[in-house]
Design an enzyme around this catalytic site. Structure first.
Site, PDB file in Angstrom:
ATOM      1  N   GLU A 152       0.886  -1.173   0.000  1.00 12.86           N
ATOM      2  CA  GLU A 152       0.000   0.000   0.000  1.00 12.86           C
ATOM      3  C   GLU A 152       0.916   1.213   0.000  1.00 12.86           C
ATOM      4  OE1 GLU A 152      -3.135   0.013  -0.235  1.00 12.86           O
ATOM      5  OE2 GLU A 152      -3.880  -1.882   0.541  1.00 12.86           O
TER       6      GLU A 152
ATOM      7  N   CYS B  88      -2.173   9.029   2.611  1.00 13.05           N
ATOM      8  CA  CYS B  88      -1.976   8.544   1.246  1.00 13.05           C
ATOM      9  C   CYS B  88      -3.157   8.962   0.371  1.00 13.05           C
ATOM     10  CB  CYS B  88      -1.813   7.029   1.254  1.00 13.05           C
ATOM     11  SG  CYS B  88      -3.104   6.187   2.186  1.00 13.05           S
TER      12      CYS B  88
HETATM   13  P1  NAP Z   1       8.357   5.066   4.600  1.00 17.83           P
HETATM   14  O1  NAP Z   1       9.535   5.892   4.829  1.00 17.83           O
HETATM   15  O2  NAP Z   1       8.335   4.161   3.435  1.00 17.83           O
HETATM   16  O3  NAP Z   1       8.128   4.213   5.948  1.00 17.83           O
HETATM   17  C1  NAP Z   1       7.116   3.252   6.072  1.00 17.83           C
HETATM   18  C2  NAP Z   1       7.675   2.063   6.831  1.00 17.83           C
HETATM   19  O4  NAP Z   1       8.667   1.424   6.028  1.00 17.83           O
HETATM   20  C3  NAP Z   1       8.384   2.434   8.130  1.00 17.83           C
HETATM   21  O5  NAP Z   1       8.167   1.411   9.069  1.00 17.83           O
HETATM   22  C4  NAP Z   1       9.840   2.469   7.717  1.00 17.83           C
HETATM   23  O6  NAP Z   1      10.721   2.259   8.796  1.00 17.83           O
HETATM   24  C5  NAP Z   1       9.888   1.333   6.744  1.00 17.83           C
HETATM   25  N1  NAP Z   1      10.956   1.423   5.759  1.00 17.83           N
HETATM   26  C6  NAP Z   1      11.439   2.515   5.135  1.00 17.83           C
HETATM   27  N2  NAP Z   1      12.388   2.159   4.232  1.00 17.83           N
HETATM   28  C7  NAP Z   1      12.490   0.802   4.292  1.00 17.83           C
HETATM   29  C8  NAP Z   1      13.297  -0.146   3.617  1.00 17.83           C
HETATM   30  N3  NAP Z   1      14.164   0.217   2.672  1.00 17.83           N
HETATM   31  N4  NAP Z   1      13.152  -1.433   3.926  1.00 17.83           N
HETATM   32  C9  NAP Z   1      12.267  -1.827   4.858  1.00 17.83           C
HETATM   33  N5  NAP Z   1      11.482  -0.973   5.540  1.00 17.83           N
HETATM   34  C10 NAP Z   1      11.580   0.330   5.252  1.00 17.83           C
HETATM   35  O7  NAP Z   1       7.046   5.900   4.464  1.00 17.83           O
HETATM   36  P2  NAP Z   1       6.611   7.176   5.304  1.00 17.83           P
HETATM   37  O8  NAP Z   1       7.320   8.344   4.757  1.00 17.83           O
HETATM   38  O9  NAP Z   1       6.731   6.913   6.752  1.00 17.83           O
HETATM   39  O10 NAP Z   1       5.059   7.214   4.931  1.00 17.83           O
HETATM   40  C11 NAP Z   1       4.588   8.006   3.928  1.00 17.83           C
HETATM   41  C12 NAP Z   1       4.278   7.247   2.686  1.00 17.83           C
HETATM   42  O11 NAP Z   1       3.371   6.187   2.959  1.00 17.83           O
HETATM   43  C13 NAP Z   1       3.545   8.129   1.703  1.00 17.83           C
HETATM   44  O12 NAP Z   1       4.012   7.895   0.406  1.00 17.83           O
HETATM   45  C14 NAP Z   1       2.097   7.702   1.840  1.00 17.83           C
HETATM   46  O13 NAP Z   1       1.308   8.004   0.731  1.00 17.83           O
HETATM   47  C15 NAP Z   1       2.261   6.238   2.076  1.00 17.83           C
HETATM   48  N6  NAP Z   1       1.082   5.646   2.713  1.00 17.83           N
HETATM   49  C16 NAP Z   1       0.301   4.796   1.983  1.00 17.83           C
HETATM   50  C17 NAP Z   1      -0.855   4.265   2.536  1.00 17.83           C
HETATM   51  C18 NAP Z   1      -1.737   3.332   1.750  1.00 17.83           C
HETATM   52  O14 NAP Z   1      -2.633   2.735   2.340  1.00 17.83           O
HETATM   53  N7  NAP Z   1      -1.541   3.169   0.467  1.00 17.83           N
HETATM   54  C19 NAP Z   1      -1.213   4.609   3.831  1.00 17.83           C
HETATM   55  C20 NAP Z   1      -0.405   5.478   4.542  1.00 17.83           C
HETATM   56  C21 NAP Z   1       0.749   5.984   3.973  1.00 17.83           C
HETATM   57  P3  NAP Z   1      11.580   3.488   9.447  1.00 17.83           P
HETATM   58  O15 NAP Z   1      10.596   4.414  10.032  1.00 17.83           O
HETATM   59  O16 NAP Z   1      12.423   2.806  10.450  1.00 17.83           O
HETATM   60  O17 NAP Z   1      12.337   4.086   8.311  1.00 17.83           O
END
Ligand code: NAP
Length: 458
Positions: free
Chosen positions: A232, A266
């Site tokens: 997602e 999102c």
């Molecule tokens: P993010 O940086 O991708 O973090 C999300 C999760 O992934 C965190 O637990 C993060 O851990 C982990 N993570 C990051 N890089 C990783 C990697 N290379 N390998 C494994 N795990 C990894 O996202 P965010 O900035 O917190 O959230 C915003 C994004 O999420 C936006 O693009 C938003 O649109 C999207 N989102 C989508 C939905 C949906 O339902 N489609 C819902 C909510 C949000 P750490 O915190 O330790 O880095």
């Protein structure tokens, strides 16, 4: 990133935690595996009882849990409380419906498959790792955990590093509700430690909600291990406004759709695509409403927009705004960070955005609205679909033929006519294109992490 609660409204580090070492991770994986061997045999009724108990605890804890959420990620307190109650509802939903969603489906004429009896069964697959974001730190986790636990899987949570207190609360919640120890565990680990967990043979599958780079990394490791993944990811949802609509309502709902959760959802509306016949009036009212939004302390009930989640998040958005300005876009209101502590950003409206500006195609994760003018519905649909993402889309029109066209032609996992995109437990939720694959919620969500087993009895 360190695992720490840093209040985004003040910048003050409130609590820090050590990441689990490899022995701690091993212990958790071993417990998850052992627990699953017996947990998968529990009845739907038993699991439903535990799910309902968890829902009751969430409702009872809503006020205090909301304070933790707001202190860790900055959303207005009332919205945090709403998130907790919504999460309780999804627990009750799967308590009520899991048995029906996963009931064996007999083939009406088994002779066609050379059998006396034939049916499709949905069975649990094992421990599932959930890598989750901070923006709905309870809802995102519960919407994974409720169906996973209801189906007979066990859950492992790697939550975002900035919401550790909420993450720890969630493990405790399921234990207090009566689930066996090990049915749901929070792993305080960094994103670098995720790979070894996915590769562990005891882990059956992974789901990630978050950014595209994180999704790409997690899904490629899962593919390498031939494990199921659900993603997602981000979105840059269009919000199409056509002349037959009630413009005041479209403006009011459009503002709410852009700024809820401090603009960090999102499915926030991010690109406003407005027909030229109503463009000037829409823009004037929209900018006026944005200029009156109350930005400030998220614990103050009058606040409509709180801080962004962190310093980097604000830097990234300011860069996106500057890039748009440099490419000739017009910043009509906001566009700057106010003086003082905390990671606040003024609610911002930008128009005249050329395709060369990053903002045209990238997701603006904060209270920044892009407004585009179009000549007709054809151009509106083409522009709405001119994005790498396909998560949600909203369109406003009272013309029935237009409604049908928009529902059919908008390329997104969730389309809403005369409303704003929100998730409902009764409807599957997910995206197309770079917004990811797989579905959460409804029957589709609980079936994602099951073995769809075909059985023939001769
Ligand atoms: P993010 O940086 O991708 O973090 C999300 C999760 O992934 C965190 O637990 C993060 O851990 C982990 N993570 C990051 N890089 C990783 C990697 N290379 N390998 C494994 N795990 C990894 O996202 P965010 O900035 O917190 O959230 C915003 C994004 O999420 C936006 O693009 C938003 O649109 C999207 N989102 C989508 C939905 C949906 O339902 N489609 C819902 C909510 C949000 P750490 O915190 O330790 O880095």
């Amino acid at each position: 990133m360190a695992i720490a609660s840093v209040n985004p409204a003040t910048g003050v580090v409130e609590r820090e935690f050590d990441a689990l070492d490899s022995a701690g991770v091993e212990q958790a994986l071993s417990l998850a595996h052992e627990t699953w061997l017996t947990y998968r045999g529990t009845s739907f009724d038993q699991r439903a009882e535990w799910l309902r108990a968890a829902a009751d605890l969430l409702d009872a804890d809503a006020a205090s849990l909301a304070k933790t959420i707001t202190a860790e990620m900055g959303k207005p307190l009332g919205q945090a409380e709403g998130e907790v109650h919504k999460s309780a509802r999804v627990l009750r939903f799967y308590a009520e419906h899991a048995a029906e969603f996963l009931a064996p489906e007999p083939l009406s004429d088994p002779s066609t498959v050379d059998a006396q009896r034939a049916y499709v069964a949905y069975q649990p697959i094992g421990p599932v790792l959930a890598v989750m974001p901070w923006n709905y730190p309870v809802w995102q986790v519960i919407r994974f955990a409720a169906p996973a636990l209801a189906a007979g899987n066990v859950g492992l949570l790697k939550h975002a590093s900035n919401v550790p207190q909420t993450a720890l609360y969630l493990q405790e919640l399921f234990e207090r509700a009566g689930f066996p120890k090990g049915a749901f565990q929070t792993l305080l680990i960094s994103s670098r430690q995720v790979e070894s967990v996915i590769r562990d043979p005891r882990v059956a599958a992974v789901t990630l909600t978050g950014s595209e780079p994180a999704g790409r990394s997690v899904a490629s490791i899962a593919a390498d291990e031939v494990k199921k993944a659900v993603l997602e990811l981000g979105g840059s949802d269009p919000f199409v406004v056509l002349p037959s609509t009630d413009l005041d309502e479209a403006v009011a709902q459009g503002v709410a759709a852009r700024i809820s959760n401090n603009g960090q959802a999102c499915i926030n509306a991010k690109r406003f695509i407005v027909h030229e016949a109503v463009y000037a009036e829409f823009l004037e009212k929209f900018v006026d409403a944005f200029s009156k939004l109350r930005l400030g302390d998220p614990t103050d009930a009058a606040t409509q927009v709180g801080p962004l989640s962190g310093e980097q998040a604000r830097e990234d958005l300011l860069e996106l705004i500057e890039d748009a300005r440099a490419h000739g876009a017009s910043v009509l209101v906001g566009g700057s960070a106010p003086e003082g502590p905390g990671w606040f950003l003024e609610p911002t409206v930008i128009s005249n955005i050329p395709r060369s500006a990053r903002l045209f195609y990238e997701e603006a994760f904060g209270p920044v609205a892009s407004v585009h003018r179009v000549a007709d519905i054809d151009e509106a649909i083409a522009l709405a679909n001119d994005t790498p993402f396909g998560l949600g889309a909203a369109a406003w029109t009272n013309d029935e033929a237009e409604q049908q066209r928009l529902a059919a032609e908008l390329d997104a996992g969730n389309v809403v006519i005369n409303g704003i995109v929100v998730s409902y437990q009764e409807l599957p939720f997910g995206g197309t294109k770079r917004s990811g694959f797989g579905r959460e919620l409804a029957a589709e969500g609980i079936r994602e992490f099951t073995n769809v087993k075909s059985v023939r009895v001769g």
